[in-house]
Every structure is written in structure tokens, then in C-alpha cells.
Motif scaffolding. Structure first.
Motif, PDB file in Angstrom:
ATOM      1  N   ASP A 228       0.823  -1.069  -0.096  1.00  7.30           N
ATOM      2  CA  ASP A 228       0.205   0.118   0.208  1.00  7.30           C
ATOM      3  C   ASP A 228       0.859   1.231  -0.022  1.00  7.30           C
ATOM      4  N   LEU A 229       1.061   1.864  -1.235  1.00  5.19           N
ATOM      5  CA  LEU A 229       2.033   2.941  -1.410  1.00  5.19           C
ATOM      6  C   LEU A 229       1.140   4.510  -1.098  1.00  5.19           C
ATOM      7  N   SER A 230       0.153   4.384  -0.498  1.00  2.49           N
ATOM      8  CA  SER A 230      -0.714   5.568  -0.309  1.00  2.49           C
ATOM      9  C   SER A 230      -0.069   6.458   0.520  1.00  2.49           C
ATOM     10  N   GLY A 231       0.634   6.031   1.599  1.00  2.00           N
ATOM     11  CA  GLY A 231       1.228   6.748   2.614  1.00  2.00           C
ATOM     12  C   GLY A 231       2.783   7.172   2.310  1.00  2.00           C
ATOM     13  N   GLY A 232       3.250   6.606   1.127  1.00  2.00           N
ATOM     14  CA  GLY A 232       4.687   6.902   0.924  1.00  2.00           C
ATOM     15  C   GLY A 232       5.308   5.563   0.202  1.00  2.00           C
ATOM     16  N   LEU A 233       6.402   5.877  -0.463  1.00  2.00           N
ATOM     17  CA  LEU A 233       6.979   4.781  -1.315  1.00  2.00           C
ATOM     18  C   LEU A 233       7.968   4.285  -0.179  1.00  2.00           C
ATOM     19  N   PHE A 234       8.327   2.810  -0.475  1.00  2.00           N
ATOM     20  CA  PHE A 234       9.197   1.927   0.227  1.00  2.00           C
ATOM     21  C   PHE A 234       9.388   0.725  -0.620  1.00  2.00           C
ATOM     22  N   THR A 235      10.591   0.125  -0.014  1.00  2.00           N
ATOM     23  CA  THR A 235      10.924  -1.361  -0.741  1.00  2.00           C
ATOM     24  C   THR A 235      10.661  -2.438   0.355  1.00  2.00           C
ATOM     25  N   VAL A 236      10.540  -3.469   0.005  1.00  2.00           N
ATOM     26  CA  VAL A 236      10.491  -4.632   0.862  1.00  2.00           C
ATOM     27  C   VAL A 236      11.950  -5.443   0.843  1.00  2.00           C
ATOM     28  N   ASP A 237      12.719  -5.293   1.665  1.00  2.34           N
ATOM     29  CA  ASP A 237      14.109  -5.717   1.448  1.00  2.34           C
ATOM     30  C   ASP A 237      14.298  -7.078   1.815  1.00  2.34           C
ATOM     31  N   SER A 279      15.097 -10.301  -7.551  1.00  3.26           N
ATOM     32  CA  SER A 279      14.869 -10.703  -6.212  1.00  3.26           C
ATOM     33  C   SER A 279      14.817  -9.190  -5.640  1.00  3.26           C
ATOM     34  N   LEU A 280      15.080  -8.146  -6.319  1.00  9.87           N
ATOM     35  CA  LEU A 280      15.201  -6.895  -5.815  1.00  9.87           C
ATOM     36  C   LEU A 280      13.658  -5.978  -5.920  1.00  9.87           C
ATOM     37  N   ASP A 281      13.151  -5.609  -4.837  1.00  7.88           N
ATOM     38  CA  ASP A 281      12.046  -4.704  -4.996  1.00  7.88           C
ATOM     39  C   ASP A 281      12.422  -3.192  -5.082  1.00  7.88           C
ATOM     40  N   ASN A 282      11.398  -2.575  -5.660  1.00  9.61           N
ATOM     41  CA  ASN A 282      11.470  -1.193  -5.923  1.00  9.61           C
ATOM     42  C   ASN A 282      10.410  -0.513  -5.265  1.00  9.61           C
ATOM     43  N   ASP A 283      10.634   1.066  -5.373  1.00  8.21           N
ATOM     44  CA  ASP A 283       9.658   1.693  -4.698  1.00  8.21           C
ATOM     45  C   ASP A 283       8.359   1.749  -5.319  1.00  8.21           C
ATOM     46  N   ASN A 284       8.236   1.493  -6.455  1.00  2.00           N
ATOM     47  CA  ASN A 284       7.041   1.707  -7.275  1.00  2.00           C
ATOM     48  C   ASN A 284       6.363   0.180  -7.400  1.00  2.00           C
ATOM     49  N   ASN A 285       6.846  -0.799  -7.188  1.00  2.00           N
ATOM     50  CA  ASN A 285       6.461  -1.922  -7.230  1.00  2.00           C
ATOM     51  C   ASN A 285       5.349  -2.139  -6.174  1.00  2.00           C
ATOM     52  N   LYS A 286       4.103  -2.964  -6.661  1.00  2.00           N
ATOM     53  CA  LYS A 286       3.029  -3.049  -5.792  1.00  2.00           C
ATOM     54  C   LYS A 286       2.844  -4.218  -5.246  1.00  2.00           C
ATOM     55  N   LYS A 287       3.530  -5.396  -5.823  1.00  2.00           N
ATOM     56  CA  LYS A 287       3.495  -6.630  -5.057  1.00  2.00           C
ATOM     57  C   LYS A 287       4.896  -7.537  -5.115  1.00  2.00           C
ATOM     58  N   VAL A 288       5.290  -8.290  -4.015  1.00  2.00           N
ATOM     59  CA  VAL A 288       5.990  -9.165  -3.782  1.00  2.00           C
ATOM     60  C   VAL A 288       5.726 -10.330  -3.607  1.00  2.00           C
ATOM     61  N   HIS A 289       6.229 -11.521  -4.255  1.00  2.90           N
ATOM     62  CA  HIS A 289       5.825 -12.926  -4.154  1.00  2.90           C
ATOM     63  C   HIS A 289       7.107 -13.508  -3.050  1.00  2.90           C
ATOM     64  N   CYS A 290       6.512 -14.213  -2.240  1.00  2.00           N
ATOM     65  CA  CYS A 290       7.616 -14.816  -1.236  1.00  2.00           C
ATOM     66  C   CYS A 290       7.453 -16.325  -1.300  1.00  2.00           C
ATOM     67  N   THR A 291       8.684 -17.133  -1.245  1.00  2.00           N
ATOM     68  CA  THR A 291       8.761 -18.345  -1.300  1.00  2.00           C
ATOM     69  C   THR A 291       9.725 -18.929  -0.341  1.00  2.00           C
ATOM     70  N   ALA A 292       9.476 -19.952   0.118  1.00  2.00           N
ATOM     71  CA  ALA A 292      10.465 -20.692   1.256  1.00  2.00           C
ATOM     72  C   ALA A 292      10.431 -22.146   1.156  1.00  2.00           C
ATOM     73  N   MET A 293      11.402 -22.920   1.173  1.00  2.00           N
ATOM     74  CA  MET A 293      11.458 -24.345   1.168  1.00  2.00           C
ATOM     75  C   MET A 293      12.109 -24.948   2.460  1.00  2.00           C
ATOM     76  N   ILE A 294      11.466 -25.781   3.117  1.00  2.00           N
ATOM     77  CA  ILE A 294      12.061 -26.341   4.252  1.00  2.00           C
ATOM     78  C   ILE A 294      11.958 -27.899   4.142  1.00  2.00           C
ATOM     79  N   ASP A 295      12.662 -28.683   4.707  1.00  2.00           N
ATOM     80  CA  ASP A 295      12.806 -30.133   4.975  1.00  2.00           C
ATOM     81  C   ASP A 295      12.236 -30.391   6.369  1.00  2.00           C
ATOM     82  N   VAL A 296      11.303 -31.033   6.693  1.00  2.85           N
ATOM     83  CA  VAL A 296      10.855 -31.467   8.134  1.00  2.85           C
ATOM     84  C   VAL A 296      10.181 -32.851   7.943  1.00  2.85           C
TER      85      VAL A 296
END
Length: 406
Positions: A228-237, A279-296
Motif C-alpha cells: 500500500d503506497l498511499s502513505g509513501g514509497l518503500f521497498t521490501v528488502d 529478487s530486488l524490490d523497487n519503490d513503485n512495485n506493488k507486489k512481492v511474491h515470497c517463497t521458502a522451502m524447508i525439509d521437516v
């Protein structure tokens, strides 16, 4: 007198015939013992489906003599050609100490291992893994009253503050402090068994484990972060997570997983941004997809979908950097946390089948993807609470205030 001589001769012959029934009663030197066989091991990984591969570099092999019970174990390398004897070393119940030649030490590897002759069942699983607790295996080897049905494979667990735990989440506030942790990124565990076969004295055998099977499940988590960029620009690092409800004890004879005690695991998510999977987000991007893999061994859900303590809970930390309108070169970092009850996600994945006592499960599949359908919405300062009317979906809940690194 003649009668006494016959009786004495028969007794003497009886003693000669019975003196070598058990190996411990024979007088020959151990390295020339007539009741020993030699066995080597190989492994066929051609049927393994893992991609990417996550194979162990060594396997722990148990030789179990089922009649006149006797057990021993060795550790061998397992990634070489299947028809070539794997090099290794004795672990438990060494029947013959290996010959040490000049310039060698007792830790030098060997290829052929001595065992007492008889009918054997063989079992193997990951070796040389510091995250495995071999206590139950040692108990099985040395205690005659412990049968293979009681042989458990256990992962080590650690308290959150243990110096031995590889913590990967910085400045983490724990909102589900109910149990210990398994180490992050535990290696996949494989095991295999061979049907009973006869090992005859003074012969050499090469036993190949032709189909090592997965003892653990490979679980892939997927979820989206909507910005949600309505309050300002940011990146997910970066994004860190922790999931609870991971059992750490598996019965090797029947595959039953003990769910009466579970643990947790931390991991870092991989960020996928845009169609080119940058894999690098930018200020204007609106969606980041996250994945993670574990063996348990598997993952157990909570009994309820509206609680946030106990098994089946994912905690998350989102690390952002916010653009300062007054100074574009200044990007203060911020971190904020949230959590989600994965009840519906885990149920929909159908990871396990339950036993009648409801204290054990068997994994239903080797690989599974847990897609968290509810989007996480962040505004650069916090995670926004999901819609309360999100029927049938798990919901993200913000936790704590924003953390600003100075």
C-alpha cells in the motif's frame, strides 16, 4: 573299562561339535574367525526426485541379525557408484577391529565390514548429521530388549536462547513462545531397508540400497505481499519467518510420526519481484511474491482456526526501507511483525493421515506446496489486518509496533 572309554569319547566329540555354535566360544584369532562374513554397501539414488538435490553425503547403516539377535552399525559415504563399495568406518559393536597398517590410524576408512554370519535385515538413514540425535539408535544397538519396532529417528531441538541454535531472525519478538526449535534449513532425511538375507561365514557380500525413500517432507510456502503506497514509497528488502508444529521424532519401522511433541523452525523467504523474477524490490512495485522451502518430518495444524498459540502458527518479520521525501538519499530501515494461523492452509494441503490414537501421523506425500491465499498488505509502517469476514481463508494479524534501526 571299554564302556567308560566309549562314554568319554562321545562326550569329547559332543564338546567339539558344540564349542563353535556361538562365535564367542571359538578359540581362533578374531581376524581368522570362521563365523564372520564381510559386507560392503552401495546406494542407488537414480529414483530420487528431489530438485534441487538435497542428498546426504553419508549414511548410517544398521546390520540387524534377526535370529540369535545381534546388531552393529557403520557410517559410510553414499554418493559414489552403487556397485563400488562405499568407504566408511565402524560405529557400534565392532566384532573385529580393523587392521592398522604403518602410517594409518584407526579412523582411516575401510570398505568391507565384518559381521557375524546369520540372517540379516539392513536399515540405513542419514549419517554424519550434527542435527540428528542418535541416542535411540545407540539404545537399539546395545539393548537386546529394544526391537526394530521401537527404533526412532529424532532431530535435536534447542531453546530459543541456546548458543547452539543458528538464529537467523534479528531483533525477533516471539509471540508464540511454546516450544523449542529445530535448526534452520535441516537437510532432507532418507532411509531404506533390505529384506532379510543370509550371510554365510567366510564370504563377501555387496548390499545395495536400491531405493532410498524420503523420511522428511519438502514443504514450500508461498504468499504475496501487497504494498500500500498511499502513505509513501518503500521497498521490501527481506522477509523472515518462523513456523510451529514440526514433529521431530519418527519411527523407522513403520513411518509413524509422533505429534505429541512438536518444535519450530526459522527460515528466510526468497523474494520474487515482477515477471523477470528479479529478487530486488523497487519503490513503485506493488507486489512481492515470497517463497521458502524447508525439509521437516511434516507440519501439524492447530486444532482451531482462531488461536495464535501452539502448533500451526507462522510468525513473520518484514524488513523495509522507506524513502524520505525530504532527503532521497536517506532510506530509514523499518521492521514489523505479524502472524497467521495456517489451519486452513495445512488442512487443504493434506500432508498426513492420522492413526487411530490421534497421537501419530504418517506423511501422505513427499512434496507439498502450502499456498497462503490471504494477501499480506503492508504500508511501510505495519502489516494491515486482514478482513474479518475472510471465510475459509487464514488471516494475517499485525503484531507489535514498528522497529526502526538507528
Amino acid at each position: 573299562m571299554k564302556t567308560k572309554l566309549i562314554i568319554f569319547t562321545m562326550a569329547l566329540m559332543t564338546g567339539v561339535l558344540t564349542s563353535c555354535v556361538d562365535t564367542e566360544l571359538c578359540p581362533e584369532p578374531a581376524d581368522q574367525h570362521p563365523h564372520l562374513a564381510s559386507v560392503s554397501y552401495g546406494f542407488d539414488w537414480s529414483k530420487t526426485q528431489d530438485n534441487p538435490k538435497n542428498l546426504p553425503d553419508s549414511m548410517y547403516v544398521v546390520a540387524y541379525r534377526v535370529i540369535n539377535q545381534w546388531k552393529s552399525s557403520v557410517m559410510v559415504n553414499c554418493l559414489g557408484p552403487k556397485n563400488k563399495p562405499a568407504q566408511g568406518k565402524y560405529i557400534n559393536n565392532v566384532v573385529v577391529e580393523p587392521t592398522v597398517y604403518p602410517g594409518q590410524t584407526k579412523t582411516d576408512t575401510i570398505e568391507y565390514f565384518k559381521v557375524k554370519s546369520g540372517e540379516y535385515k539392513f536399515l540405513c538413514f542419514n549419517g554424519s548429521n550434527e542435527e540428528i540425535d542418535y541416542t535411540s539408535v545407540d539404545k537399539f544397538i546395545y539393548q537386546k530388549d529394544v526391537d526394530m519396532h521401537d527404533l526412532y529417528f529424532n532431530f535435536k531441538t534447542y531453546e530459543k536462547e541456546s548458543p547452539k541454535l543458528n538464529r537467523i531472525i534479528p531483533k525477533w519478538t516471539d509471540y508464540n513462545n511454546y516450544t523449542g526449535y529445530m535448526q534452520p534449513a535441516v537437510r532432507a532425511v532418507y532411509y531404506d531397508t533390505l529384506t532379510v538375507r543370509s550371510l554365510v561365514a567366510n564370504r563377501t557380500y555387496h548390499e545395495v540400497f536400491t531405493h532410498p525413500k524420503r523420511l522428511t517432507q519438502r514443504l514450500t510456502f508461498e504468499f504475496d505481499i501487497q504494498k500500500d503506497l498511499s502513505g509513501g514509497l518503500f521497498t521490501v528488502d527481506s522477509v523472515f519467518a518462523e513456523v510451529s508444529g514440526i514433529p521431530f521424532s519418527v519411527n523407522l519401522s513403520n513411518g509413524y510420526i509422533d505429534i505429541t511433541k512438536t518444535s519450530r523452525m526459522m527460515f528466510r523467504a526468497k523474494l520474487v519481484v515482477g515477471a523477470n523474477k528479479d529478487s530486488l524490490d523497487n519503490d513503485n512495485n506493488k507486489k512481492v511474491h515470497c517463497t521458502a522451502m524447508i525439509d521437516v518430518p511434516t507440519l501439524i495444524s492447530s486444532e482451531y482456526d482462531d488461536v495464535y498459540q501452539g502448533p500451526g502458527i507462522m510468525q513473520i518479520m518484514v524488513c523495509c526501507s522507506v524513502k524520505d521525501p525530504a532527503d532521497p538519499t536517506n532510506r530509514p530501515p523499518k521492521k514489523f511483525q505479524g502472524l497467521i494461523n495456517l489451519y486452513h492452509t495445512i488442512q487443504n494441503a493434506k500432508l498426513v493421515t492420522y492413526t487411530l490414537d490421534r497421537q501419530h501421523v504418517k506423511k501422505a506425500k513427499d512434496y507439498a506446496t502450502l499456498s497462503i491465499d490471504a494477501d499480506m498488505v503492508v504500508n511501510g509502517a505495519s502489516i494491515l489486518k486482514s478482513n474479518d469476514e475472510n471465510d475459509g481463508l487464514d488471516s494475517w494479524v499485525p503484531k507489535g509496533g514498528v522497529i526502526i534501526d538507528l
